[in-house]
Design a protein around this motif. Structure first.
Motif, short mmCIF file in Angstrom:
data_model
loop_
_atom_site.label_atom_id
_atom_site.label_comp_id
_atom_site.label_asym_id
_atom_site.label_seq_id
_atom_site.Cartn_x
_atom_site.Cartn_y
_atom_site.Cartn_z
N THR A 62 13.80 39.42 8.21
CA THR A 62 14.47 40.69 8.48
C THR A 62 15.98 40.63 8.31
O THR A 62 16.67 41.63 8.52
CB THR A 62 14.15 41.15 9.92
OG1 THR A 62 14.47 40.09 10.83
CG2 THR A 62 12.69 41.51 10.07
N ARG A 63 16.51 39.49 7.92
CA ARG A 63 17.97 39.36 7.80
C ARG A 63 18.54 40.27 6.71
O ARG A 63 19.61 40.86 6.88
CB ARG A 63 18.34 37.90 7.53
CG ARG A 63 18.26 37.03 8.78
CD ARG A 63 18.53 35.58 8.49
NE ARG A 63 18.39 34.76 9.70
CZ ARG A 63 18.32 33.45 9.69
NH1 ARG A 63 18.38 32.79 8.54
NH2 ARG A 63 18.18 32.79 10.83
N LEU A 64 17.84 40.37 5.59
CA LEU A 64 18.33 41.24 4.52
C LEU A 64 18.30 42.70 4.97
O LEU A 64 19.24 43.46 4.70
CB LEU A 64 17.50 41.06 3.25
CG LEU A 64 17.93 41.90 2.05
CD1 LEU A 64 19.38 41.61 1.68
CD2 LEU A 64 17.01 41.66 0.85
N THR A 65 17.23 43.09 5.65
CA THR A 65 17.15 44.45 6.18
C THR A 65 18.31 44.73 7.11
O THR A 65 18.98 45.76 7.02
CB THR A 65 15.82 44.67 6.93
OG1 THR A 65 14.74 44.56 6.00
CG2 THR A 65 15.78 46.04 7.58
N PHE A 66 18.59 43.79 8.02
CA PHE A 66 19.69 43.97 8.95
C PHE A 66 21.03 44.05 8.21
O PHE A 66 21.88 44.88 8.55
CB PHE A 66 19.73 42.83 9.97
CG PHE A 66 20.85 42.96 10.96
CD1 PHE A 66 20.70 43.75 12.09
CD2 PHE A 66 22.08 42.34 10.75
CE1 PHE A 66 21.74 43.91 13.00
CE2 PHE A 66 23.12 42.48 11.65
CZ PHE A 66 22.94 43.28 12.78
#
Length: 477
Positions: free
Chosen positions: A6-10
């Motif tokens: 989820t890092r890219l989403t964040f």
């Protein structure tokens, strides 16, 4: 903290929300430059800010609800494209009228806040949600600080149009990555958009915020101000009636009545009044020539540097709040954040003769902003049904903005109500203004103490009751 998946989403959500937050404050220090470059009056130039405020206030809750209904990713990408168009139009604007239109289009980006919070709730593991919301809130809070600090150097080194050209590139890349990489939300609200509710909400918000923001120019007792405020009351009552009797309300008033929601929104209204007024008047205070008996005659760039401690503190405390919340609770953090705001404004009312005192106050208030922003968002997200996240967080942001408009207008009355022969405010105007802001922040802390004790992220009995309660009977609108 977000996990690897989820890092890219964040990162995408943080970039989009951060840029919009920066756009809120980036243009304010450059208004005199804009006024001169586009050959307009000061009163007309202020519409660059007013138009943005009104647009964001209208679109934030409406598009937050649209995201709940049709998909948060789809709505997020559309909103980013609107911000891109607004920035491009602002960079190319040949006249003040076109620039004002550009700011209206940019205001659509207010929906990035509720949409981002909703995507985090949908896509992140429950244990990651409070920390991620805290981190995103830190970015949102810091974005406003970046705008205040960066405006002067950008205008001095380049031109005011680069205040829009730079976001064009960032928003374009963010929209493309969001389209390709963010998953579409699984949680959807049922029904459709209540366009009657949307129209009435827009009408009463404009009727309220327009006279409040222009009262300094029009006069508080003028027919335009009193007439619009009276219209705002009538339209608000009609909106509440229409939403209460709609099968598909834009804003579910049952959710707004939840104890954790209305108490958090009350704190947001009061704290927003103090926060936006400090953002507006503290830079003006330090830029006042010392011949007025106070102030430091700072340039726009120097005033921005004095706000730098606020920027750093906002970001650090926002990130820290995600780690403190499981231990202390969001209610405690909101109370502490508002209390720090009261402490900072009280200190400033008494001691403001040295630049280090202003820098210290900025840092303390910034720490309070970071704690308050993160805890408000977590309290709302953890207290409402999943399919109401966008609308509820959008209204919370809106209520904070309404408070900011009211706080800024009342503080302006105190600061500019009695002027020296030179046209500059007396020191007592600022002193009384800062004392008022201390009281407003103290009232926000008191409201935060009324928030029911509970851990954000866990569905309360009140939320379950809202989900189980049958919808109002009546035709769909």
């Amino acid at each position: 903290m977000p996990g690897k998946s989820t890092r890219l989403t964040f990162a995408v959500l943080a970039t989009g929300a951060g840029v919009f937050s920066m756009l809120q404050s980036l243009i304010a220090p450059a208004l005199p430059t804009v006024q001169h470059a586009l050959h307009t009056s000061q009163s007309t130039a202020t519409w660059v800010m007013t138009a943005y405020l009104l647009s964001a206030s209208v679109f934030t809750p409406i598009l937050g609800r649209v995201g709940d209904l049709v998909g948060k990713k789809r709505t997020l990408v559309a909103v980013l494209l609107a911000v891109l168009v607004g920035c491009l139009l602002g960079a190319l604007a040949p006249s003040i009228g076109v620039l004002i239109v550009a700011r209206v289009v940019q205001g659509v980006g207010g929906a990035l806040f509720p949409l981002s919070f909703g995507i985090i709730r949908d896509e992140f593991a429950p244990a990651q949600v409070p920390g991620s919301i805290g981190n995103l809130s830190a970015v949102i809070a810091a974005g406003g600080g970046v705008g205040m600090v960066a405006a002067g150097p950008i205008v001095s080194a380049l031109d005011y149009r680069w205040l829009f050209w730079i976001p064009v590139a960032v928003v374009a890349a963010t929209a493309l990555i969001a389209l390709r990489c963010i998953p579409e939300s699984r949680n959807r609200a049922e029904g459709g958009v209540s366009w009657l509710g949307a129209g009435l909400l827009s009408a009463w918000l404009v009727a309220l915020l327009l006279p409040v923001s222009q009262a300094g120019t029009w006069g508080w007792t003028s027919a335009r101000v009193t007439g619009l405020l009276a219209a705002a009351v009538v339209l608000f009552v009609l909106w509440v009636y229409a939403e209460a009797h709609s099968a598909t309300p834009l804003i579910d008033l049952r959710v707004m009545r939840l104890p954790a929601v209305w108490t958090t929104n009350t704190a947001a209204l009061l704290f927003g009044a103090g926060m936006y007024a400090i953002w507006t008047f503290l830079p003006g205070f330090v830029q006042t020539p010392s011949r007025a008996g106070y102030g430091f005659g700072a340039s726009v760039t120097a005033a921005g540097l004095l706000m730098l401690p606020m920027l750093v503190a906002m970001f650090l405390s926002g990130v820290l709040s995600g780690r403190l919340q499981p231990v202390l609770g969001a209610k405690t953090l909101l109370t502490a954040g508002a209390g720090l705001g009261a402490l900072a404004c009280g200190f400033l009312a008494l001691w403001h003769d040295q630049q280090w005192q202003v820098a210290l106050v900025a840092g303390v208030f910034g720490f309070g902003i970071g704690l308050a922003f993160a805890s408000m968002a977590n309290l709302i997200v953890g207290s409402v049904p999943a399919d109401q996240t966008g609308a509820a967080t959008g209204m919370n942001a809106n209520i904070r903005t309404i408070g900011g408009s009211l706080g800024t207008s009342v503080t302006s009355l105190l600061v500019t109500g009695h002027l020296q022969p030179s046209g500059l405010p007396y020191a007592s105007g600022y002193t009384h203004g800062f004392a008022l802001l201390a009281l407003l922040c103290l009232a926000a802390a008191s409201a935060a103490l009324l928030v029911p004790v509970g851990r954000a992220g866990h569905r309360s009995a009140a939320v379950l009751a809202v989900e189980a309660e049958p919808e109002p009977a009546g035709p769909r609108r």
